[in-house]
Design an enzyme around this catalytic site. Structure first.
Site: not given
Length: 418
Positions: A134, A209, A212, A235, A376
């Site tokens: 991202h 990261d 997700q 999220k 993104c």
């Protein structure tokens, strides 16, 4: 383990958005949770009640409301720490989103205020990311190399959407490796333990990261082998405006503040300041109080449903979607077309049809909300030679019937452009 059986219809009743109709009487089919998830009543009401009955600033007001607000805010920190298996609550820093968490760590490298050799950075030193990141895990590192003269390197992506992991890319000159735990486009779950092992072997740090992954899988930051983990509330059934940085305590203590202001200080003189202990050293000013409390409520909700049950439900949905989407002529998956090491995000193209047209027809005529564009992650799309994709992303409240609606809509899109 889940304390209740997984009942998707019961879960859907917790989310008021699914009780509404779209214009024309169409039901909402929301397949865009990888962008931002919907919110259950439990989160909405927790935030409403705090605003109505308990709100005050935290850590400074010497009265009942101040104490209640501080207790709720710090209680949310406890919940988040438990949710991701943090060894200490003080390793959980509230930020406004995952992007800020990533920038916070990047700021510490090459900063003259930080003399710890693990964070010193200059010409000849290297940062390693990947081609599937991202923008939030690309741009902060680009800015860092511009400031320091260090070199940015990256793992490629294979044709089937896997990390092209080459251990030799991580060298004795590498200071930090920062990659996605799960890709927001491909759905790929990366071999982070292997990458972390190699990074630590050469004395480098590793950041993940996990925006997700934390909402969809059981995640334990210690078991991942990471040094830093970033994720975001919006999220994972929580509000926007709240994110999390987890970091190993000794590293956080060595890092300089990212922002200066109230509440991050110990003492201030006109010519110098000393700083509060971690985590407050990194939480300058009035924090996102109600948002943090809402995130705590989201953690309670997800824990009650059970992360193992959520993960299993999404695997069922993903398997169903991969099979159903194969029936759509000219559809091309961008990413793994099997369940192996992947999450509930499926991106694809339709030959000769721009994803923006796909998304508009799905929304206007079928009430199906998907995301279209480069998500993104423009460098990843350039790698596959495409400008954009259509992305369907699933969560605990989705059903196989909604996937059927997506497939019907895609067949219609193809008829329109035939």
């Amino acid at each position: 383990m889940s304390s209740i059986s997984f009942d998707v219809e019961k879960i859907r009743k917790d989310f008021p958005v699914f009780s509404r109709e779209l214009p024309g009487g169409r039901p909402l089919v929301y397949l865009d949770s990888g962008n931002s998830s919907q919110k259950p009543n439990q989160v909405i009401e927790t935030m409403r009640e705090h605003l109505a009955l308990h709100y005050s600033n935290v850590g400074r007001a010497m009265h009942v409301l101040g104490a209640e607000s501080t207790d709720a805010y710090e209680g949310a920190r406890d919940k988040v720490a438990g949710f991701v298996g943090a060894p200490s609550r003080d390793e959980v820093i509230f930020t406004k989103n995952a992007s800020e968490a990533l920038n916070l760590v990047a700021y510490s490298f090459g900063n003259p205020a930080n003399t710890d050799p693990r964070f010193t950075l200059g010409p000849g030193d290297e940062i390693v990311i990947s081609e599937m990141e991202h923008h939030s895990n690309i741009v902060p590192w680009q800015l860092l190399v511009q400031r320091t003269g260090a070199t940015l390197k990256w793992f490629g992506v294979t044709d089937d959407g896997r990390l092209d992991y080459t251990p030799d890319l991580i060298t004795e000159r590498t200071k930090i490796v920062s990659i996605a735990h799960q890709s927001n486009v491909l759905g790929t779950v990366n071999p982070v333990a292997e990458v972390a092992g190699r990074a630590h072997e050469v004395g480098a740090l590793i950041m993940l990261d996990a925006s997700q992954s934390v909402p969809h899988h059981p995640v334990n930051v210690t078991e991942l082998g990471a040094d830093f983990v970033a994720f975001t509330g919006h999220k994972m059934a929580g509000p926007s405006g709240i994110g999390v940085l987890w970091g190993r305590a000794e590293l956080l203590e060595a890092m300089p503040p990212f922002l200066g202001g109230g509440e991050m200080i110990e003492a201030v003189w006109m010519d110098r300041s000393t700083y509060a202990p971690v985590p407050h050293k990194f939480e300058a000013g009035t924090p996102p109080i109600v948002e943090a409390i809402g995130l705590g409520a989201a953690v309670d909700y997800l824990t009650e449903v059970g992360m193992e049950a959520i993960e299993a439900h999404e695997r069922t949905l993903t398997a169903y979607a991969l099979d159903a989407l194969r029936e759509v002529p000219t559809l091309r998956f961008i990413g793994p077309d099997s369940l192996e090491r992947r999450g509930g995000t499926v991106s694809f193209t339709l030959e000769g049809i721009h994803p923006h047209d796909v998304g508009q027809i799905l929304d206007d005529q079928f009430g199906v909300a998907v995301r279209v564009g480069h998500h993104c992650a423009r460098p990843l799309h350039l790698r596959f030679g495409i400008p954009a994709t259509t992305r369907a992303s699933f969560y605990l409240y989705n059903t196989t019937g909604e996937i059927d609606a997506l497939v019907r809509g895609l067949h219609h899109v193809q008829k329109v452009f035939a």
